[in-house]
Write an enzyme that holds these catalytic residues in place. Structure first.
Site, PDB file in Angstrom:
ATOM      1  NE  ARG A  18      32.098  37.876  40.279  1.00 57.16           N
ATOM      2  CZ  ARG A  18      32.242  38.396  41.697  1.00 57.16           C
ATOM      3  NH1 ARG A  18      31.029  39.043  42.621  1.00 57.16           N
ATOM      4  NH2 ARG A  18      33.106  38.383  42.738  1.00 57.16           N
TER       5      ARG A  18
ATOM      6  CB  ALA B  50      37.985  38.045  45.710  1.00 59.25           C
TER       7      ALA B  50
ATOM      8  CD  GLU C  27      35.721  38.807  51.840  1.00 65.09           C
ATOM      9  OE1 GLU C  27      35.203  37.390  50.990  1.00 65.09           O
ATOM     10  OE2 GLU C  27      35.178  39.426  52.038  1.00 65.09           O
TER      11      GLU C  27
ATOM     12  CD  GLU D 264      34.210  34.850  47.879  1.00 65.33           C
ATOM     13  OE1 GLU D 264      35.018  33.720  47.291  1.00 65.33           O
ATOM     14  OE2 GLU D 264      33.833  35.718  47.749  1.00 65.33           O
TER      15      GLU D 264
ATOM     16  CD  GLU E   7      37.530  47.034  41.630  1.00 67.13           C
ATOM     17  OE1 GLU E   7      37.039  46.593  42.351  1.00 67.13           O
ATOM     18  OE2 GLU E   7      37.746  47.035  40.825  1.00 67.13           O
TER      19      GLU E   7
ATOM     20  CD  GLU F  87      29.624  35.232  49.043  1.00 65.12           C
ATOM     21  OE1 GLU F  87      29.638  33.860  50.253  1.00 65.12           O
ATOM     22  OE2 GLU F  87      30.287  36.189  49.014  1.00 65.12           O
TER      23      GLU F  87
END
Length: 225
Positions: free
Chosen positions: A82, A94, A112, A116, A139, A162
């Site tokens: 991240r 997510a 997703e 993912e 959000e 990813e």
């Protein structure tokens, strides 16, 4: 003990009875920044005493996360980098809501989960809704519970981040411990872990997959669309 259907406790009901003494009207607004997934807005808001104050607000599309629970009470987790915090962390699968469509949130979650981690699920329900930074951002993340898991082919991804992620099935008890030890820090993930633990323990049933989502963001998608 029979699991309970989650309902609003009397202690958490609106103390104003739906009739608050003041409405924080937005008198004027400027878009200070607009990016691919969020915008920063400056709102001039009428305060209770009549003064006009500026409040900065981050607009966001909203997102979904998935607590994918297998028959051994393990959650499918990913370990990925991240950039905002400069390290890899454990998270649930997510993704962002598609701000340009009428796609149901659960459909985004299903997409997703396949993209993912290469998993589909037969049983979907709503665990929790999380507003992480209500002081400055709209959000909201809906965390779904997915059960009846089966592995499918994961589509090839052109996303370098990813491509680097690690997928692992982690015992739910270990994730509860990880949240308490500080090893799991993603907010919606922590909320989903504890909610899933309550369901597994038989204390609560999850909400329907289409349960009302009071704080689902809409302003950014509407303005851009």
């Amino acid at each position: 003990m029979e699991p309970r259907r989650p309902e609003t406790p009397d202690s958490l009901r609106d103390p104003h009875g739906g009739h608050p003494p003041h409405t924080f009207d937005v008198v004027d607004s400027d878009v200070l920044y607009e990016g691919a997934i969020f915008a920063l807005r400056g709102d001039r808001v009428r305060m209770p005493g009549g003064r006009i104050a500026t409040r900065e607000k981050v607009e966001h599309y909203g997102a979904v996360a998935i607590a994918a629970l297998d028959d051994e009470d393990r959650l499918v987790m990913i370990y990925q980098y991240r950039p905002a915090i400069g390290r890899r962390i454990w998270e649930m699968p997510a993704g962002l809501l598609d701000g340009g469509s009428e796609e149901a949130p659960v459909e985004a979650a299903k997409r997703e989960l396949v993209e993912e981690v290469g998993i589909e699920a037969d049983d979907w329900s709503t665990l929790v809704d999380v507003v992480g930074c209500p002081g400055f951002a709209d959000e909201s993340v809906r965390v779904f519970l997915a059960r009846g898991l089966r592995e499918v082919d994961r589509p090839a991804s052109g996303d370098d981040e990813e491509a680097d992620l690690v997928v692992r099935r982690v015992p739910l008890d270990d994730l509860v411990t990880g949240a308490m030890s500080g090893d799991v820090v993603n907010g919606p993930c922590i909320a989903g872990v504890f909610a899933a633990a309550e369901v597994v323990a038989g204390r609560f049933t999850p909400r329907p997959v289409d349960a009302p989502w009071l704080d689902r963001p809409t302003e950014y998608a509407r303005r851009r669309g």
